[in-house]
Design an enzyme around this catalytic site. Structure first.
Site, PDB file in Angstrom:
ATOM      1  N   LYS A 195     -22.327   3.000 -18.327  1.00  0.00           N
ATOM      2  CA  LYS A 195     -23.560   2.723 -17.888  1.00  0.00           C
ATOM      3  C   LYS A 195     -23.130   3.030 -16.266  1.00  0.00           C
ATOM      4  CE  LYS A 195     -27.513   1.094 -14.397  1.00  0.00           C
ATOM      5  NZ  LYS A 195     -28.613  -0.174 -14.653  1.00  0.00           N
TER       6      LYS A 195
ATOM      7  N   ARG B  32     -32.497  -3.315 -11.446  1.00  0.00           N
ATOM      8  CA  ARG B  32     -33.784  -3.934 -11.898  1.00  0.00           C
ATOM      9  C   ARG B  32     -33.476  -5.516 -12.748  1.00  0.00           C
ATOM     10  NH1 ARG B  32     -34.291  -0.504 -16.412  1.00  0.00           N
ATOM     11  NH2 ARG B  32     -36.134  -0.659 -16.575  1.00  0.00           N
TER      12      ARG B  32
ATOM     13  N   ARG C 221     -29.500   0.333 -31.688  1.00  0.00           N
ATOM     14  CA  ARG C 221     -29.067  -0.052 -32.662  1.00  0.00           C
ATOM     15  C   ARG C 221     -28.002   0.200 -33.844  1.00  0.00           C
ATOM     16  NH1 ARG C 221     -33.274   0.194 -36.620  1.00  0.00           N
ATOM     17  NH2 ARG C 221     -33.808   1.718 -35.755  1.00  0.00           N
TER      18      ARG C 221
END
Ligand code: BTN
Length: 328
Positions: free
Chosen positions: A191, A126, A326
């Site tokens: 990932k 992407r 975060r």
């Protein structure tokens, strides 16, 4: 590369896949080429991030051997499952399975098909990123399918595909796989897999989907060193002895089911399972938009696939953007 060279490379890889040493002489004889030609072929496949040992007096070896993807077995199994993905091409090396599929689609529009490759020279991720694709280390495949849905109805499609992948892989990986909106698969926030859905068609009636999936299976540190984020492998999560062929088959069968479900009910049938699968559910995240970024707590998805964040201005929904966690 000529068809003849491709055939020779396939022959050579099948031979070395057993993990044994093979002398240059025996390979040359079997492939009916000179020993120099064998050396050149070895050079070629070494460029695909495939480790090949050369030991004087013993020959060439792929340490630990390889489990290759089996086109005939996959075709047979898909036929037994009455799948519409029986046009499946397993390629040794290709620029990108997505590009191959798009070219096939131009020649034979309307026929659902799958392209799987052991290696990609120009795998695409992407946002214009490259997808690192070392030989036989991972899974790289693209599915091309036409749907009687216009582009405007595809908002939740890539989430639905991601959920189907995560649910299927969790059967092998003890529920350790989660999703990051819209469709990254993560293990412990690293990932594991990515999805690139490219759609064309008209806004109301018809679309062609090119669904590209890359899943890290057993990538070595050196092979993945250019990846700019933490990543994980699937193989080490699997309890049973399972092969890339088994996993690919299960994924194709279940993606087909997910496409049928989406065609009937859109994303709404998937939305209820999102919270359980999301790696970021009830966690503090930032969504990065082209000109700004917004902080909030992820509180689920809408029935059209939009991400819901609780922000200081109340709950806001987002149709696009890049999400990051975060640290508190
Ligand atoms: C992402 O960036 O997360 C999406 C990665 C998609 C990679 C796959 S590998 C098979 C197919 N062919 C490509 O060139 N890209 C997709």
């Amino acid at each position: 590369m000529s068809i003849k060279s491709q055939q020779r490379i396939d022959q050579l890889i099948r031979k070395l896949a057993d993990g044994q040493f093979h002398s240059g002489e025996s390979i040359a004889e079997e492939l009916d080429v000179s020993r120099t030609a064998v050396w050149k072929l070895i050079q070629k496949i070494s460029e695909w991030q495939l480790e090949i040992y050369k030991v004087r007096g013993r020959g060439y070896q792929i340490p630990k051997g390889l489990e290759l993807l089996q086109q005939d077995w996959l075709r047979d199994q898909l036929a037994k499952a009455h799948s519409k993905f029986q046009h499946i091409d397993v390629l040794t090396s290709v620029t990108s399975t997505a590009d191959y599929l798009a070219a096939q689609w131009k020649k034979h529009p309307g026929i659902a098909r799958v392209c799987v490759a052991e290696h990609q020279t120009a795998g695409r991720g992407r946002k214009g990123r490259a997808w690192i694709s070392p030989f036989a280390a991972n899974l790289y495949f693209s599915i091309g399918v036409e749907l009687p849905l216009g582009l405007s109805a595809l908002g939740g499609m890539s989430l639905a595909i991601g959920m189907s992948l995560a649910q299927t892989l969790n059967q092998f990986a003890c529920d350790k796989i989660k999703l990051k909106w819209p469709n990254d698969l993560l293990v412990d926030d690293k990932k594991l897999a990515g999805i690139l859905v490219e759609a064309s068609g008209d806004s109301n009636d018809n679309s062609f989907l090119n669904i590209g999936v890359g899943i890290n299976w057993d990538m070595q540190l050196a092979q993945g060193e250019k990846i700019d984020q933490p990543w994980a492998n699937l193989k080490s999560l699997c309890q049973q002895d399972v092969s890339r062929n088994d996993i690919l088959l299960a994924l194709l069968v279940n993606i087909e089911k997910a496409l049928t479900e989406y065609q009937m009910n859109g994303f709404s049938g998937f939305a209820k399972d999102w919270n359980h699968l999301s790696a970021m559910y009830l966690r503090p995240v930032t969504i990065h938009l082209p000109s700004t970024q917004i902080e909030g707590i992820e509180v689920g998805v809408e029935s059209n696939g939009a991400l819901r964040l609780e922000t200081t201005n109340g709950v806001q929904s987002f149709h696009s953007g890049e999400v990051s966690l975060r640290k508190r």
